[in-house]
Design a protein around this motif. Sequence first.
Motif, PDB file in Angstrom:
ATOM      1  N   UNK A   1     -56.162  13.534  26.594  1.00  0.00           N
ATOM      2  CA  UNK A   1     -55.131  12.611  27.045  1.00  0.00           C
ATOM      3  C   UNK A   1     -54.509  11.828  25.884  1.00  0.00           C
ATOM      4  N   UNK A   2     -55.311  11.552  24.849  1.00  0.00           N
ATOM      5  CA  UNK A   2     -54.775  10.853  23.688  1.00  0.00           C
ATOM      6  C   UNK A   2     -53.741  11.683  22.963  1.00  0.00           C
ATOM      7  N   UNK A   3     -54.024  12.969  22.787  1.00  0.00           N
ATOM      8  CA  UNK A   3     -53.049  13.863  22.160  1.00  0.00           C
ATOM      9  C   UNK A   3     -51.791  13.935  23.013  1.00  0.00           C
ATOM     10  N   UNK A   4     -51.958  14.040  24.326  1.00  0.00           N
ATOM     11  CA  UNK A   4     -50.808  14.140  25.207  1.00  0.00           C
ATOM     12  C   UNK A   4     -49.934  12.898  25.116  1.00  0.00           C
ATOM     13  N   UNK A   5     -50.568  11.724  25.084  1.00  0.00           N
ATOM     14  CA  UNK A   5     -49.804  10.478  24.985  1.00  0.00           C
ATOM     15  C   UNK A   5     -49.014  10.428  23.682  1.00  0.00           C
ATOM     16  N   UNK A   6     -49.656  10.809  22.590  1.00  0.00           N
ATOM     17  CA  UNK A   6     -48.973  10.781  21.303  1.00  0.00           C
ATOM     18  C   UNK A   6     -47.790  11.747  21.286  1.00  0.00           C
ATOM     19  N   UNK A   7     -48.017  12.973  21.759  1.00  0.00           N
ATOM     20  CA  UNK A   7     -46.965  13.992  21.728  1.00  0.00           C
ATOM     21  C   UNK A   7     -45.799  13.595  22.627  1.00  0.00           C
ATOM     22  N   UNK A   8     -46.099  13.152  23.840  1.00  0.00           N
ATOM     23  CA  UNK A   8     -45.019  12.778  24.755  1.00  0.00           C
ATOM     24  C   UNK A   8     -44.273  11.549  24.250  1.00  0.00           C
ATOM     25  N   UNK A   9     -44.979  10.612  23.641  1.00  0.00           N
ATOM     26  CA  UNK A   9     -44.314   9.428  23.084  1.00  0.00           C
ATOM     27  C   UNK A   9     -43.319   9.823  22.010  1.00  0.00           C
ATOM     28  N   UNK A  10     -43.687  10.809  21.203  1.00  0.00           N
ATOM     29  CA  UNK A  10     -42.797  11.257  20.139  1.00  0.00           C
ATOM     30  C   UNK A  10     -41.638  12.086  20.676  1.00  0.00           C
ATOM     31  N   UNK A  11     -41.930  12.992  21.603  1.00  0.00           N
ATOM     32  CA  UNK A  11     -40.920  13.949  22.042  1.00  0.00           C
ATOM     33  C   UNK A  11     -39.925  13.383  23.044  1.00  0.00           C
ATOM     34  N   UNK A  12     -40.353  12.438  23.874  1.00  0.00           N
ATOM     35  CA  UNK A  12     -39.480  11.972  24.954  1.00  0.00           C
ATOM     36  C   UNK A  12     -38.188  11.350  24.438  1.00  0.00           C
ATOM     37  N   UNK A  13     -38.199  10.861  23.205  1.00  0.00           N
ATOM     38  CA  UNK A  13     -36.980  10.295  22.628  1.00  0.00           C
ATOM     39  C   UNK A  13     -36.025  11.373  22.124  1.00  0.00           C
ATOM     40  N   UNK A  14     -36.517  12.610  21.984  1.00  0.00           N
ATOM     41  CA  UNK A  14     -35.708  13.690  21.419  1.00  0.00           C
ATOM     42  C   UNK A  14     -35.431  14.808  22.413  1.00  0.00           C
ATOM     43  N   UNK A  15     -36.323  14.984  23.390  1.00  0.00           N
ATOM     44  CA  UNK A  15     -36.144  15.997  24.420  1.00  0.00           C
ATOM     45  C   UNK A  15     -36.132  15.287  25.778  1.00  0.00           C
TER      46      UNK A  15
ATOM     47  N   UNK B   1     -48.879  18.370  28.309  1.00  0.00           N
ATOM     48  CA  UNK B   1     -48.756  18.446  26.857  1.00  0.00           C
ATOM     49  C   UNK B   1     -50.088  18.225  26.142  1.00  0.00           C
ATOM     50  N   UNK B   2     -51.210  18.305  26.855  1.00  0.00           N
ATOM     51  CA  UNK B   2     -52.481  17.912  26.246  1.00  0.00           C
ATOM     52  C   UNK B   2     -53.010  18.900  25.208  1.00  0.00           C
ATOM     53  N   UNK B   3     -52.430  20.098  25.122  1.00  0.00           N
ATOM     54  CA  UNK B   3     -52.866  21.070  24.111  1.00  0.00           C
ATOM     55  C   UNK B   3     -51.833  21.266  23.003  1.00  0.00           C
ATOM     56  N   UNK B   4     -50.758  20.490  22.994  1.00  0.00           N
ATOM     57  CA  UNK B   4     -49.671  20.694  22.044  1.00  0.00           C
ATOM     58  C   UNK B   4     -50.175  20.613  20.600  1.00  0.00           C
ATOM     59  N   UNK B   5     -49.555  21.424  19.734  1.00  0.00           N
ATOM     60  CA  UNK B   5     -49.958  21.455  18.337  1.00  0.00           C
ATOM     61  C   UNK B   5     -48.813  22.030  17.515  1.00  0.00           C
ATOM     62  N   UNK B   6     -49.080  22.357  16.263  1.00  0.00           N
ATOM     63  CA  UNK B   6     -48.128  23.096  15.423  1.00  0.00           C
ATOM     64  C   UNK B   6     -48.712  24.457  15.079  1.00  0.00           C
ATOM     65  N   UNK B   7     -47.838  25.451  15.011  1.00  0.00           N
ATOM     66  CA  UNK B   7     -48.292  26.785  14.680  1.00  0.00           C
ATOM     67  C   UNK B   7     -47.142  27.768  14.761  1.00  0.00           C
ATOM     68  N   UNK B   8     -47.431  29.070  14.752  1.00  0.00           N
ATOM     69  CA  UNK B   8     -46.380  30.092  14.801  1.00  0.00           C
ATOM     70  C   UNK B   8     -45.738  30.178  16.182  1.00  0.00           C
ATOM     71  N   UNK B   9     -44.413  30.230  16.207  1.00  0.00           N
ATOM     72  CA  UNK B   9     -43.679  30.231  17.471  1.00  0.00           C
ATOM     73  C   UNK B   9     -44.101  31.393  18.372  1.00  0.00           C
ATOM     74  N   UNK B  10     -44.535  32.487  17.774  1.00  0.00           N
ATOM     75  CA  UNK B  10     -44.922  33.637  18.568  1.00  0.00           C
ATOM     76  C   UNK B  10     -46.085  33.367  19.495  1.00  0.00           C
TER      77      UNK B  10
END
Length: 339
Positions: A62-76, A222-231
Amino acid sequence: MDEIAILSRWLAAQGVELAPGTGLVLLGGGLANRNERIMLASGPAVLRRPPPGELAAGASDMGREFRVMSALSAHLPIVPWPLAFCDDPAVLGTPFLVLEYRAGVAIAGTMPEGAGAETGPLLVDATLAQMIALHALEPGAVGLGDLGKPEGFYARQLAGWTRRAAAVWPEGMPDVAARLIAALEAVAPPGDDAPVLLHMDLKPDNLLVDPVTMVPTAVIDWDMATRGPRGFDLAVLLSYWIEPGDPVAVQALRAVPSLTPGWPGRAAIAARYAALGGRDPGPLAWPLALARLRLAVAWGQLWRKWQRGEMVGDRYAEFETLALAILDHAGDEFRQDRI
């Protein structure tokens, strides 16, 4: 003190007011995380919590999800606003998240009753368009330049899901799992090039849509969101995408409505990603096999939780059988270098 009273007191300390007389209304559709509608003084919201019982390392974060959604909601705009996050399990028993409620339906294995033939392509394009929009963001520009560990992405993912598979089957890895893991280990690509933001589970039932027009209103989970290859994001979607010619045993998955007559197959979905503006995802056979391993292990984890009495529902009783079928299918397709 009951949960509503505890939640009300905690929210008040965050400057958020729970509406008098509100209750917890379960929002259906999910297999693991618990989502309940609540009423705030400002309007409806969602209380989101991990499933009960023992969790695998890194699951339902849930912590990861909160961070990701907080960042993305302003852009998406498709990302709901997170309103509050509690990391203290002493409050409600687990960490939890309160987020903006968005109206819409989540479509899983079957299309809504009365849906016309034109709605299928609309849903497919809506799902892929949101994936493409996410992949187009520059992680550093939205405050997520340090999310996850994209270096050696595929090798680390394979190692992590191998450990989880061993935890699901501590008495010994099933042959279909061991063979698939060995085949993947032999030719693991690095997955280091140009990491993008990944949702890691972007399929139609994590996209809320208007049931008639298929216009999306939210991307959730969004609780599993991360960075990696788009594929890999595309491969995760394809891992759920069962085709009529696939083995009968895996057709029980029914996580997306891909068995609907006239729906495109996996190769067509990959081509459509590119046609809608997605950049080349690269070869997909290896990422898809890994995504199927991940899917099978996740289903196995839910089966084990059901065995321990942590999950309620007869549907979980067959999840190990389905997991083994997915692994068998993954091995067959990978050996033939097919998606």
